[in-house]
Design an enzyme around this catalytic site. Structure first.
Site, PDB file in Angstrom:
ATOM      1  N   LYS A  84      -2.893   2.311   2.806  1.00 27.47           N
ATOM      2  CA  LYS A  84      -3.410   1.994   1.225  1.00 27.47           C
ATOM      3  C   LYS A  84      -4.699   1.894   1.125  1.00 27.47           C
ATOM      4  CE  LYS A  84       0.890   1.994  -1.056  1.00 27.47           C
ATOM      5  NZ  LYS A  84       2.031   1.121  -1.915  1.00 27.47           N
TER       6      LYS A  84
ATOM      7  N   ARG B 257       7.930   0.101   3.973  1.00 28.09           N
ATOM      8  CA  ARG B 257       7.671   1.674   4.024  1.00 28.09           C
ATOM      9  C   ARG B 257       6.329   1.941   4.632  1.00 28.09           C
ATOM     10  NH1 ARG B 257       5.108   4.891   0.024  1.00 28.09           N
ATOM     11  NH2 ARG B 257       6.311   6.846  -0.388  1.00 28.09           N
TER      12      ARG B 257
END
Lengths: 234, 296
Positions: free
Chosen positions: B231, B265
């Site tokens: 991210k 995740r």
């Protein structure tokens, strides 16, 4: 009177709790379980576990090894731990279901040969039908990756032990070079000499169940019993 | 008794499985999109996508999260397109892996319903309850639900000058309230997870803060999922592009695992699995695979 004996090594990895999820060396564990099981099934009046430790002396038979000393993070027993060799010997007898009288006899790593032999003779002279579980390891300098690195003399030293045991000539073990044994990181020396003293001049019949150095430490597993008339060579 | 008091304290149920508190799970990301931010289009082709599922399962994925719409703004993907991208694929995965936990990454109840009918076990509502009816679908199918904190953003939008008095408090208030709403709607409370949703409605400082204080979210008692893989907060922290964020991702993963997250995740299944196993072993929850050093 010695009715039978067994030799087992005493690496911490023999304890099932310390090697993690992998049952490292299952064949070694099985061999140790087999010879300890035979001792128990022989139903002697007494089994004496003999193993090297810091000092010579008998330990409380209710004591056990605390494996968390080797694997912190697993549950502590909360009691004073036996020395490694005696602890693993007691564990093998527990696993064999042995519940009868026992003695946990430590012998100092520095105990001279004569004292070891004398101790063995004393243990054998109790008048009870006695079996011995003798805990001891060969050189920890057998290979480049061994704990003590390779010492080229190590293989020959361990081979001497093995052939003395295979031939039933335990008397040879009385003459082991103590200084060399120390240099080669052989921890079994005093315990083997106690065994030699206990058997005296008798040549036992021996069955070697395991003899190897998978991590560069010599492991020898053997079952021994004194000769009977049927074993006599004509 | 408030919903917060009714929170479950241990077992997490997903699909046919029950997972204890000590079991850390990898949720593998499978994007059925041509334009996701990380390795765009790699699993757009259904055959390639299935190959990817095989690989992820072999590497230790516990859950596969199938998504059909990128999180970032871009071309409109309507409900019909999203269903077309995800649902037949979910059915194929279910057929190949009857026991695998399958999650669908969607905020739309219509997609969620089709996905559950095709075999999905878990609704990953990344946009934080944007569609009120999604919880009804979870309840109807006995599916699990991930309650996320997206900072009130509408789906597929980026944070713009977001500010919080206390981002962690906001995350806790929002996600616990979503979980309570789900329980009230009939969702099995052992199948509900909270996701602080790194980067969603947050700048890098906010994502670092929720990572640093993840234990506070875990202390609610609800199982926590984190989604940190590749991210922007990792990229901005390390000043690295998207293809160079693995180390930062894994460091964040380790911190979150240590602080109590239970589901992770991830794009890199094998590496994530290793990090989680390492953290579990350090914590003493699992033994080493094989210990012989110094023990021979």
């Amino acid at each position: 009177m010695i009715t039978a004996a067994a030799l087992c090594p005493s690496p911490p990895l023999l304890h099932p709790a310390v090697t993690g999820r992998d049952p490292v060396l299952p064949e070694l564990r099985a061999a140790c379980a087999e010879v300890a099981g035979r001792l128990a099934r022989d139903e002697p009046e007494l089994i004496i576990v003999i193993g090297p430790a810091d000092a010579t002396g008998a330990w409380d038979t209710g004591s056990r090894l605390d494996p968390s000393r080797y694997a912190p993070g697993i549950a502590r027993t909360g009691r004073r731990s036996l020395p490694l060799s005696l602890g693993l010997g007691a564990m093998l007898l527990d696993q064999a279901g042995y519940r009868r009288p026992g003695v946990l006899q430590a012998v100092s790593s520095d105990e001279p040969a004569e004292a070891c032999v004398r101790l063995g003779a004393e243990l054998a002279g109790s008048g009870r039908r006695t079996a011995l579980l003798v805990m001891g390891d060969g050189s920890a300098r057998r290979t480049l990756k061994a704990p003590g690195y390779l010492d080229p003399r190590a293989a020959a030293f361990d081979a001497t032990i093995e052939s003395a045991v295979r031939d039933g000539e335990l008397i040879r073990l009385r003459r082991l070079d103590e200084k060399l044994a120390r240099e080669l990181m052989v921890t079994g020396r005093p315990a083997w000499q106690v065994l030699a003293g206990a058997l005296g001049a008798r040549q036992p019949v021996t069955e070697v169940r395991y003899c190897d150095a998978p991590f560069g430490v010599g492991y020898l597993v053997t079952y021994l019993r004194p000769p009977t008339g049927a074993d006599a060579v004509p | 008794m408030s919903t917060a008091d009714a929170r479950p304290q241990g077992v997490l149920r997903l699909g046919r499985h029950s997972f204890g508190r000590d079991r850390l799970l990898v949720m593998a990301i499978l994007n059925r999109t041509p334009d996701s931010f990380y390795r765009p289009g790699i699993t757009w082709d259904p055959v390639a996508a299935m190959e990817q599922v095989h690989a992820m399962v072999a590497e230790g994925a516990d859950i596969v999260d199938v998504g059909g719409v990128p999180a970032r703004p871009g071309d409109e993907v309507d409900v019909r397109d999203e269903i077309k991208r995800t649902v037949p694929f979910i059915a194929t995965v279910r057929e190949a892996y009857p026991d695998l936990v399958i999650s669908v990454d969607t905020w739309r109840h219509a997609v969620g319903r089709e996905a559950c009918a095709a075999g999905a076990d878990l609704l990953n509502d990344t946009w934080g309850g944007w569609d009120n009816l999604l919880v009804e679908v979870a309840a109807e199918f006995g599916a699990g639900l991930i309650c996320s904190h997206a900072g009130g953003l509408r789906p597929r939008t980026r944070p713009f000058r977001v500010a919080y008095d206390d981002v962690v408090a906001d995350v806790i208030d929002t996600t616990v309230a979503l979980a309570g709403r789900a329980v009230d709607a009939g969702v099995d409370q052992t199948r509900i997870l909270l996701d602080p949703a790194h980067d969603f409605g947050k700048n890098t400082w906010h994502s670092l803060e929720i990572t640093r204080r993840l234990a506070e979210l875990a202390a609610t008692g609800w199982p926590v999922l984190v989604s940190v893989s590749n991210k922007d907060f990792v990229g901005e922290t390390l000043d690295v592009p998207v293809d160079d964020r693995l180390a930062g991702t894994l460091a964040s993963t380790a911190v979150c695992a240590w602080l109590g997250a239970r589901v992770f995740r991830a794009h890199h299944v094998r590496e994530t699995r290793h990090v989680l196993s390492m953290v579990s072993a350090v914590r003493g929850d699992i033994p080493p695979a094989r210990a012989v050093r110094g023990l021979a």
